[in-house]
Structures are given as C-alpha cells and as structure tokens.
Design a protein around this motif. Structure first.
Motif, mmCIF file in Angstrom:
data_model
loop_
_atom_site.group_PDB
_atom_site.id
_atom_site.type_symbol
_atom_site.label_atom_id
_atom_site.label_comp_id
_atom_site.label_asym_id
_atom_site.label_seq_id
_atom_site.Cartn_x
_atom_site.Cartn_y
_atom_site.Cartn_z
ATOM 1 N N PRO A 118 0.828 -1.209 0.000
ATOM 2 C CA PRO A 118 0.000 0.000 0.000
ATOM 3 C C PRO A 118 0.860 1.256 0.000
ATOM 4 N N PRO A 119 0.329 2.383 -0.454
ATOM 5 C CA PRO A 119 1.080 3.638 -0.372
ATOM 6 C C PRO A 119 1.383 3.990 1.080
ATOM 7 N N TYR A 120 2.526 4.655 1.287
ATOM 8 C CA TYR A 120 2.891 5.021 2.659
ATOM 9 C C TYR A 120 3.438 6.438 2.740
ATOM 10 N N GLY A 121 3.044 7.269 1.762
ATOM 11 C CA GLY A 121 3.330 8.690 1.866
ATOM 12 C C GLY A 121 4.694 9.117 1.407
ATOM 13 N N LEU B 47 -3.560 8.484 4.909
ATOM 14 C CA LEU B 47 -3.601 7.060 4.562
ATOM 15 C C LEU B 47 -4.013 6.155 5.715
ATOM 16 N N GLY B 48 -4.272 6.735 6.868
ATOM 17 C CA GLY B 48 -4.627 5.929 8.035
ATOM 18 C C GLY B 48 -5.859 5.067 7.815
ATOM 19 N N GLU B 49 -6.881 5.613 7.151
ATOM 20 C CA GLU B 49 -8.113 4.853 6.928
ATOM 21 C C GLU B 49 -7.862 3.627 6.056
ATOM 22 N N LEU B 50 -6.963 3.748 5.066
ATOM 23 C CA LEU B 50 -6.645 2.609 4.207
ATOM 24 C C LEU B 50 -6.019 1.486 5.018
ATOM 25 N N TYR B 51 -5.089 1.806 5.889
ATOM 26 C CA TYR B 51 -4.426 0.783 6.698
ATOM 27 C C TYR B 51 -5.398 0.169 7.696
ATOM 28 N N GLN B 52 -6.285 0.966 8.228
ATOM 29 C CA GLN B 52 -7.296 0.429 9.139
ATOM 30 C C GLN B 52 -8.234 -0.527 8.397
ATOM 31 N N LEU B 53 -8.590 -0.157 7.152
ATOM 32 C CA LEU B 53 -9.454 -1.014 6.350
ATOM 33 C C LEU B 53 -8.745 -2.319 5.997
ATOM 34 N N GLN C 292 4.230 4.764 11.563
ATOM 35 C CA GLN C 292 2.979 5.297 12.103
ATOM 36 C C GLN C 292 1.768 4.617 11.477
ATOM 37 N N LEU C 293 1.810 4.388 10.168
ATOM 38 C CA LEU C 293 0.671 3.771 9.497
ATOM 39 C C LEU C 293 0.489 2.313 9.893
ATOM 40 N N THR C 294 1.569 1.622 10.220
ATOM 41 C CA THR C 294 1.423 0.218 10.616
ATOM 42 C C THR C 294 0.582 0.073 11.886
ATOM 43 N N LYS C 295 0.604 1.105 12.716
ATOM 44 C CA LYS C 295 -0.192 1.050 13.948
ATOM 45 C C LYS C 295 -1.686 1.051 13.643
ATOM 46 N N LYS C 296 -2.056 1.594 12.470
ATOM 47 C CA LYS C 296 -3.473 1.670 12.096
ATOM 48 C C LYS C 296 -4.044 0.320 11.676
ATOM 49 N N VAL C 297 -3.173 -0.633 11.358
ATOM 50 C CA VAL C 297 -3.654 -1.944 10.914
ATOM 51 C C VAL C 297 -4.438 -2.631 12.031
ATOM 52 N N GLY C 298 -3.994 -2.450 13.267
ATOM 53 C CA GLY C 298 -4.741 -2.985 14.404
ATOM 54 C C GLY C 298 -4.585 -4.474 14.627
ATOM 55 N N LEU C 299 -3.596 -5.101 13.994
ATOM 56 C CA LEU C 299 -3.341 -6.528 14.182
ATOM 57 C C LEU C 299 -1.927 -6.721 14.708
ATOM 58 N N ARG C 300 -1.742 -7.802 15.432
ATOM 59 C CA ARG C 300 -0.411 -8.079 15.976
ATOM 60 C C ARG C 300 0.444 -8.772 14.920
ATOM 61 N N THR C 301 1.634 -8.255 14.727
ATOM 62 C CA THR C 301 2.535 -8.866 13.752
ATOM 63 C C THR C 301 3.205 -10.099 14.361
ATOM 64 N N SER C 302 3.460 -11.093 13.510
ATOM 65 C CA SER C 302 4.211 -12.269 13.954
ATOM 66 C C SER C 302 5.680 -12.160 13.575
#
Length: 373
Positions: free
Chosen positions: A303-306, A315-321, A343-353
């Motif tokens: 995804p784009p990251y600015g 782009l926060g809404e895209l990462y949340q979606l 910063q945008l990775t925090k919007k994903v809301g999932l824990r990374t493995s």
C-alpha cells in the motif's frame, strides 16, 4: 570455474544467494548489495535468463591500483583489451564507488574509457565508438579505496526489466523486489495468492511466472550476446532447457485486484505481454468488497505510505481497512504488508508475527507478517 558477482538490492543478499545456489552456482558468498559465486559459462547464461532477484551479473576481469586518475589511467591502459573488445565494437563504462582523488563517478568512467580507446589506437590503429544506450561491451568499474575492480556487465540492462512492464502505474515495485517478497513470504506455487492492492500487477504477475516456471529473461537481450566469446549453441541449449521446464497450468488461484480501473487495465496489458492473462485473475474491486479466493493462502500487498504516493496523514483509513478486512474475511490466511511508515502500521490494528527490514529502492521499509486466526 569463473568468478562472478551478482548485484542485488540492499537487504536481499541472502535471498539472492539462495536463488543462485538453486541455479547451480558454487562457492556462493553474500556481500553488501551483492553475491560472489563461481561457475562455468553455461551458469552465466542460465543465471541471466532465470534469476528473479538479481540486478546485474558482472564478470570481474582485473583489479588495478587507482590511487588517483593518473595511476588508474596507466593501469587500465596496460590491460590487454583485445581479449574482450575489437575496434568495430561499441563500449560504455559505468562507475560506482569513490576515493579521495576519484570522487566523481562520471570523471572516473571517462578516464577508464580514455585509457581503453588510447590503447586500441596504439595497438590497432582504430578505436571503439561509445554507445551509452546499447553498447556491445558494457564495462563496470568499482572504486574501493585505492583499488578499482573492472568487470564486464553480462546482463546489459538491469535484470529487473523483464520486458513485460510496458504499462506502469504510479511507483510500481521493481520486479526483482516483488519476486524477493514472494520468497520472503515463503510462497510456493501450491499456495493461493492474493494482492488486493495490485496496481499494475507486478506481484501477481511475478507469482504467476514463478508458478509456471517461466524464465523471466526469455523476452529480452543480454550483454553477453555481443561478446567475442559468445557461444550461440550453448545459449540455445540453456534457453531450450528453460523452456522445457515451463508449465502451462496451475492448480491454485493467483489474484490481483485494485479499485482503480486504469491501473487494472495496465495490469491486464502486462499480463498479456508475458502470456499469462489466462492464468492470472486481475479485476477492479474495492478493498471493502474483496472475498477470499480460497480457504487458505498468502496475501502480499504494497500500500502507499506517503513517500512516493499519497500523504501519510491521509492514509490511516486505508491501513485500518486493510486490518479490518484481513481480520473479518481471511481467517486461515497469512498476510504481508510492505510499508515505509511506522505510524501507518499502527493503524492496521493486528499483531505482527514478524518484521523484516527491506529496501524499496532507497526507501527503508518493513515487511510485516500477520497470522490470521
């Protein structure tokens, strides 16, 4: 056996070393932005034709002293260039690296060129012409301290140029990086694949080429094909062997989608260019409407990251979606997001493995892995 050096993107040295080993390379040794290895002429041809993660394949021919321009000129002049080059052949010189006295790559390349053609005038009475676009012999010079490594570039143009990317969206992934991401995600052709933000299609196309075992260099020319020692019969044998290993069908879906109609049309053009339009599925679709094409599989998206597209603040809404879509619809899948924004990775809301550092061109990025339970 001959010594070779493959140039690769920063951070992909181990991936490239593994690929070279699989192609038959010996004494493989990763280095910074490159891999040293050994092999015969058939391997030189095969790596150029089949490697998916390399930029260029260099053949070192000499290492000379290069404390300053005068010493470099003398050392290059004294080499037997008739072994590699005749006056009726065109040349170009590319240079990387620098030292205190040779700190401008264009100037260094010019001194090396002058030494070569002056030697030709002395020994042959004629000299090679310069062709920076499509030379018969492309010489690579790398300055490291007071030494200069001179190599013949067997690839010509960069190996990431497969020949199918006639239609490009904004800031597409290099084909070499896309292929490396597939390896980093441990994707294999028996695993369904999805890129829900595919742009002009680089990731799903590279996955399809890999699944069908289509050599990425079949539709292009290489530098070694104009060399004095080019073995046309050996080259034909290497090409025929690669073609014999191709498959015509795959058993799992490979899907790319994007909400932008124009870029999907570009992706379809690119798929047609490499003959996989009937294997791959490319469609215009909103991220919120996407459905899994199989019960389990692997998602990779960029995804784009600015940095080159969009503004980070927007782009926060895209990462949340992305995070919501993965969580709600893709249970049993494994997802990967390549991004250059912490910063945008925090919007994903999932824990990374896992988190793997990788460079997209000069941009430091992270490949984030999500196990979706």
């Amino acid at each position: 056996m001959n010594n070779y050096f493959a140039t690769v993107a920063r951070g992909l040295e181990a991936i490239a070393a593994k690929e070279l080993t699989s192609l038959g390379a010996k004494n493989v040794r990763p280095d910074f932005t490159g891999v040293h290895f050994q092999g015969d002429k058939a391997l030189l041809y095969r790596v150029n034709l089949c490697a998916r993660t390399l930029f260029r394949l260099l053949v070192p021919i000499a290492e000379v002293k290069s404390y300053n321009a005068q010493q470099l000129y003398r050392q290059v002049y004294n080499l037997n260039w008739a072994e590699y080059l005749q006056p009726n052949m065109t040349i170009a010189v590319n240079c990387t690296g620098q030292n205190q006295h040779l700190n401008h790559t264009h100037f260094t390349a010019l001194k090396i060129k002058d030494a070569i053609v002056d030697r030709q005038r002395k020994t042959k009475g004629k000299r090679s012409s310069i062709d920076i676009e499509n030379p018969d012999v492309l010489i690579n010079a790398h300055i490291n301290g007071d030494r200069c490594i001179l190599s013949l570039d067997s690839s010509g143009s960069s190996l990431h140029r497969r020949g199918y990317h006639s239609a490009m969206g904004n800031a597409p992934l290099k084909e070499t990086l896309a292929s490396a991401l597939l390896d980093m995600a441990e994707w294999t052709p028996n695993i369904p694949f999805l890129d829900p933000l595919c742009g002009s299609g680089t990731l799903p196309i590279e996955a399809t080429l890999k699944a069908l075992n289509i050599a990425p260099g079949l539709e292009r020319k290489f530098g070694f094909q104009t060399w004095l020692d080019f073995d046309e019969s050996l080259w034909k044998k290497v090409v025929d062997e690669a073609k014999e290993k191709q498959l015509s069908t795959i058993d799992v879906p490979i899907v790319g989608s994007d909400k932008n109609k124009n870029v999907i049309e570009q992706a379809i053009i690119n798929a047609k260019e490499c003959g996989v339009e009937n294997i791959i599925t490319l469609k215009q679709q909103e991220l919120s409407n996407i459905q899994p094409p199989a019960e389990k599989g692997i998602i990779i998206c960029n995804p784009p990251y600015g940095k080159r597209i969009g503004k980070e603040s927007e782009l926060g809404e895209l990462y949340q979606l992305l995070g919501d879509t993965f969580k709600q619809k893709f249970t049993g899948w494994t997802a990967y997001i390549l991004t250059g924004s912490r910063q945008l990775t925090k919007k994903v809301g999932l824990r990374t493995s896992s988190r793997t550092q990788v460079y997209n061109g000069a941009i430091p990025c992270t490949l984030l892995k999500y196990e979706l339970y």
